[in-house]
Design a protein around this motif. Structure first.
Motif, mmCIF file in Angstrom:
data_model
loop_
_atom_site.group_PDB
_atom_site.id
_atom_site.type_symbol
_atom_site.label_atom_id
_atom_site.label_comp_id
_atom_site.label_asym_id
_atom_site.label_seq_id
_atom_site.Cartn_x
_atom_site.Cartn_y
_atom_site.Cartn_z
ATOM 1 N N UNK A 71 -7.142 8.149 57.687
ATOM 2 C CA UNK A 71 -7.945 7.810 56.821
ATOM 3 C C UNK A 71 -9.308 8.881 56.883
ATOM 4 N N UNK A 72 -9.916 8.960 58.117
ATOM 5 C CA UNK A 72 -10.965 9.554 58.666
ATOM 6 C C UNK A 72 -11.033 11.071 58.129
ATOM 7 N N UNK A 73 -9.906 11.599 58.375
ATOM 8 C CA UNK A 73 -9.953 13.001 58.227
ATOM 9 C C UNK A 73 -9.237 13.426 56.688
ATOM 10 N N UNK A 74 -8.735 12.383 55.879
ATOM 11 C CA UNK A 74 -8.011 13.089 54.585
ATOM 12 C C UNK A 74 -8.878 12.287 53.463
ATOM 13 N N UNK A 75 -9.708 11.407 53.635
ATOM 14 C CA UNK A 75 -10.167 10.483 52.587
ATOM 15 C C UNK A 75 -11.602 10.371 52.716
ATOM 16 N N UNK A 76 -12.349 9.978 51.720
ATOM 17 C CA UNK A 76 -13.700 9.871 51.619
ATOM 18 C C UNK A 76 -14.106 8.574 51.735
ATOM 19 N N UNK A 77 -13.469 7.650 52.262
ATOM 20 C CA UNK A 77 -13.701 6.151 52.678
ATOM 21 C C UNK A 77 -15.013 6.205 53.462
ATOM 22 N N UNK A 78 -15.695 5.409 53.355
ATOM 23 C CA UNK A 78 -16.944 4.907 54.378
ATOM 24 C C UNK A 78 -16.363 4.336 55.369
ATOM 25 N N UNK A 79 -17.351 4.313 56.409
ATOM 26 C CA UNK A 79 -16.887 3.785 57.553
ATOM 27 C C UNK A 79 -16.095 2.330 57.753
ATOM 28 N N UNK A 80 -16.890 1.509 56.913
ATOM 29 C CA UNK A 80 -16.669 0.187 56.621
ATOM 30 C C UNK A 80 -15.390 -0.056 56.100
ATOM 31 N N UNK A 81 -15.022 0.654 55.010
ATOM 32 C CA UNK A 81 -13.850 0.574 54.281
ATOM 33 C C UNK A 81 -12.788 1.100 55.078
ATOM 34 N N UNK A 82 -12.932 1.937 55.985
ATOM 35 C CA UNK A 82 -11.813 2.365 56.747
ATOM 36 C C UNK A 82 -11.478 1.549 57.811
ATOM 37 N N UNK A 83 -12.614 0.862 58.432
ATOM 38 C CA UNK A 83 -12.398 -0.150 59.401
ATOM 39 C C UNK A 83 -11.961 -1.409 58.968
ATOM 40 N N UNK A 84 -12.023 -1.697 57.617
ATOM 41 C CA UNK A 84 -11.213 -3.140 56.772
ATOM 42 C C UNK A 84 -9.961 -2.732 56.741
ATOM 43 N N UNK A 85 -9.588 -1.216 56.374
ATOM 44 C CA UNK A 85 -8.082 -1.183 56.132
ATOM 45 C C UNK A 85 -7.446 -1.082 57.405
ATOM 46 N N UNK A 86 -7.985 -0.606 58.245
ATOM 47 C CA UNK A 86 -7.360 -0.374 59.972
ATOM 48 C C UNK A 86 -7.065 -1.775 60.257
ATOM 49 N N UNK A 87 -8.189 -2.808 60.083
ATOM 50 C CA UNK A 87 -7.868 -4.228 60.827
ATOM 51 C C UNK A 87 -6.999 -4.915 60.099
ATOM 52 N N UNK A 88 -6.678 -4.761 58.507
ATOM 53 C CA UNK A 88 -5.633 -5.340 57.966
ATOM 54 C C UNK A 88 -4.205 -4.874 58.398
ATOM 55 N N UNK A 89 -4.153 -3.597 58.586
ATOM 56 C CA UNK A 89 -2.801 -3.108 59.060
ATOM 57 C C UNK A 89 -2.590 -3.874 60.346
ATOM 58 N N UNK A 90 -3.770 -3.664 61.468
ATOM 59 C CA UNK A 90 -3.570 -4.296 62.699
ATOM 60 C C UNK A 90 -2.967 -5.797 62.661
ATOM 61 N N UNK A 91 -3.659 -6.524 61.674
ATOM 62 C CA UNK A 91 -3.353 -8.006 61.535
ATOM 63 C C UNK A 91 -1.862 -8.157 61.230
ATOM 64 N N UNK A 92 -1.635 -7.131 60.030
ATOM 65 C CA UNK A 92 -0.074 -7.190 59.588
ATOM 66 C C UNK A 92 0.950 -7.066 60.568
ATOM 67 N N UNK A 93 0.569 -6.277 61.438
ATOM 68 C CA UNK A 93 1.839 -5.818 62.306
ATOM 69 C C UNK A 93 1.554 -6.390 63.872
#
Lengths: 413, 267
Positions: A107-129
């Motif tokens: 997400x950090x290297x291939x998208x233009x998402x900001x830090x907060x959005x990346x954090x949210x997406x990662x935390x969602x995946x972490x929760x799901x798994x």
């Protein structure tokens, strides 16, 4: 005719003088879960690596949407590859990064998402798994199962359109294996990506696969549905599938669907025609809801415990059972009449409601402070040996299904 | 018609094969360097470069300072006794400073950084190669050259001149410790000589060398690590070990060869 999403046309790959893929032709269609089965060293991983361009064929072509991936321009290639994710057999996690950073990297290297959005997406995946507690740990500090889940989270982080899973369940225990397969099926349904799996988990993987591709001696010897694969007349079927299924039977304690049919055929050959029997079908209702709320591992534990409970109860009265699909169990009560079986089911229903559900919840480690309503449905259908195909009788049983037990949260309605 | 039999010539064939191999290798190395160099200017590189500056530069500062100190002290000692024979102990400051700024500073700094950070580059990238982490990057649409190699080259180009400057300053202080504090050379004369003899040209040539060595070391070390899987007769951890060794040896040899070439061009 539907155009394949990915197509191999006469793909040949040699390493030195060893031909790994020999004129491979195969088709993968959009939105399906295609599972590649084959013995170790048969070239399954090599096949998968061609799709992401890590390897190039010596001969033949790989087409995406009808166009050769090797003839794509840079922009087109980038567009194609950004929709493909690969989960490596040995996970290929970055050992100098924490779990969080591993998942955040694409997400950090291939998208233009900001830090907060990346954090949210990662935390969602972490929760799901179910990885929330280990986000600050390094891969080497995790168990093999957890590392797999981290790799799976990373593969799904960018919401890909095609996900390639290279033996995602290797080295997992039975519960985790089924949980990972269930997770793949669940995500596939939710996000609608095309999944291409390499797996040895026969027959469990059949429950989630739309199509099976069998690779033997560098060639695709079969492409079709899991049901068609089970009836395949080929030495590969006997050598590969049977040996794995026998092992599976020891692990689950109940019959695989295939062995269930074999047992049914054996009884059929012994008994006189017109001898009656009863078939039953049990469904764990809202299985996907359990997985979503309590996690896939808990979902599998509930399923395993329920399967054992059904098998114990009906085994005691001469029946035998099998896992029919992801959340269904089938039973056969030989030499029984429907009225007798209805009585057995009533007793079972009472026992299940009074103590069975509590046992299942305890075994699945669902604690009292977490409550999730779910029900168990059951249906019976009478049959005569030789009169009807077992699958049709099971369909009748499915039609007759009603609720036999339910976990209530709060006051019982 | 007589057929002409093709027989391999006993001496020419191996030489030719070796030359082709060398050319192939040099070609690959050049493409590797050019591609990686231009990727320095792509977006999202700055944090990676800063991280590498810390790893290659800041974390090598201590060892570079230590080696610089003792090199300066030994130089002060040796040159003092040599210069005394000619009655010119007063020019000790010039001798120490010029030796350090022009030659010893860039060369010894480069060798020390190769030993500390270059070997780490080769080993780290090599182990990432054998554990398929580099393949994983490629499948994630992250160019491994951009993500792994170009920040290391950029960080080396920033760190080497700074470390060389540190080496030179500490070395001059080392020369002061032995020459002035232990052997009695006049303190004012020592620093006057340093100031008067070292010209901007000397400092520039030292920095040019430092930059040249930074490119050599980072490219060779990253290249060896990146192609670990292509090591002959070695796989896995053994291949990583071989890559690291050859990266260090090749870098040191090329530093000395490069030193001669750059010096002859600058003089």
């Amino acid at each position: 005719m539907e155009q394949p999403l990915i197509e191999f046309r006469g793909v040949t790959k040699r390493f030195n003088n060893h031909t790994v893929l020999d004129q491979v032709d195969l088709q993968i269609y959009e939105g399906e879960v295609a599972t590649i089965v084959g013995k170790s060293g048969s070239g399954k991983s090599v096949l998968l690596k061609h799709i992401v361009g890590l390897l190039q064929p010596d001969k033949g072509a790989i087409l995406f949407g009808g166009k050769s991936i090797y003839k794509m321009g840079k922009k087109e290639w980038n567009r194609y590859i950004s929709g493909v994710s690969y989960m490596f057999q040995n996970n290929a996690l970055f050992d100098s990064m924490t779990v969080f950073d591993n998942i955040a990297l694409p997400l950090r290297q291939t998208t233009n998402l900001d830090r907060k959005a990346i954090e949210e997406r990662v935390r969602l995946r972490l929760e799901q798994m179910e990885l929330g507690e280990v986000e600050k740990k390094y891969p080497s500090e995790l168990s093999g199962g957890m590392q797999k889940r981290v790799a799976l989270s990373r593969a799904l982080a960018t919401d890909p359109k095609i996900v390639l899973f290279d033996e995602p369940t290797t080295g997992q225990d039975m519960i985790r294996r089924n949980a990972i397969l269930s997770m793949i099926a669940d995500y596939q349904k939710r996000f609608g990506f095309t999944a291409i799996l390499i797996s040895h988990d026969v027959p469990d993987v059949f429950f989630i696969s739309s199509r099976i591709l069998a690779l033997s001696e560098g060639k695709i010897i079969f492409q079709g549905t899991p049901e068609e694969f089970e009836t395949l007349q080929h030495p590969f079927q006997h050598e590969f599938v049977q040996s794995l299924e026998e092992l599976q039977e020891h692990l689950t304690g109940i019959y695989s669907k295939r062995n269930f049919k074999v047992r049914y055929q054996k009884i059929l050959s012994r008994e006189r025609p017109q001898e009656s029997f009863v078939a039953g079908l049990f469904t764990l209702d809202n299985f996907e809801g359990i997985c979503k709320l309590l996690g896939h591992t808990t979902g599998q534990m509930v399923l395993e415990s329920l399967g054992r409970y059904i098998n114990k109860h009906f085994g005691a009265v001469g029946g035998f059972s099998a896992r029919q699909s992801r959340s269904e169990f089938s039973i056969i009560l030989p030499f029984s009449y429907l009225s007798e079986a209805e009585q057995i089911l009533r007793d079972f229903s009472m026992e299940l409601q009074e103590e069975g559900l509590r046992i299942i919840q305890t075994e699945a480690r669902i604690y009292r402070d977490i409550c999730f309503e779910f029900a168990i449905l059951a249906g019976l259908a009478g049959g005569e040996f030789g009169a009807k195909e077992i699958d049709r009788i099971m369909d009748d049983a499915r039609e007759n299904q009603r609720e036999v037990a339910r976990v209530y949260c709060g006051e019982r309605r | 018609m007589r057929s002409i039999e093709k027989k391999p010539l006993p001496l020419i064939s191996p030489l030719g094969r070796g030359a082709i191999r060398l050319l192939n290798h040099l070609g690959a190395l050049s493409i590797f360097l050019v591609k990686s160099f231009f990727m320095i200017f792509q977006p999202k590189q700055l944090p990676l470069i800063i991280e590498q500056v810390y790893s290659i530069g800041a974390r090598s500062a201590m060892i570079v300072a230590l080696v610089g100190l003792f090199t300066g002290m030994v130089l002060g000692l040796q040159l003092f006794y040599t210069l005394v024979k000619f009655g010119s102990a007063g020019v000790l400051g010039s001798a120490v400073a010029l030796s350090l700024v022009r030659e010893l500073g860039p060369v010894l700094t480069a060798i020390m950084v190769t030993a500390r950070a270059g070997s780490a580059m080769a080993a780290e990238i090599g182990s990432q190669r054998i554990s398929e982490q580099i393949d994983a990057l490629a499948t994630m649409r992250i160019d491994p050259l951009r993500y792994l190699v170009s920040p290391r080259i950029a960080a080396s180009m920033i760190s080497f001149p700074l470390l060389t400057a540190l080496f030179d300053i500490i070395g001059i202080i080392g020369g002061y410790i032995t020459g002035v504090m232990l052997l009695g050379v006049n303190s004012g004369a020592y620093f006057y000589r340093v100031r008067s003899s070292v010209e901007m040209e000397d400092i520039t040539s030292g920095f040019v060398k430092a930059v040249a060595f930074s490119v050599i070391v980072s490219t060779v070390c990253c290249f060896q690590g990146y192609f670990t899987h292509m090591q002959k007769d070695a796989y896995g951890a053994k291949a990583v070990g071989l890559s690291t060794t050859s990266a260090v040896v090749l870098s040191c040899v090329l530093i000395l060869v490069g030193d001669y070439v750059v010096t002859s061009l600058l003089l």
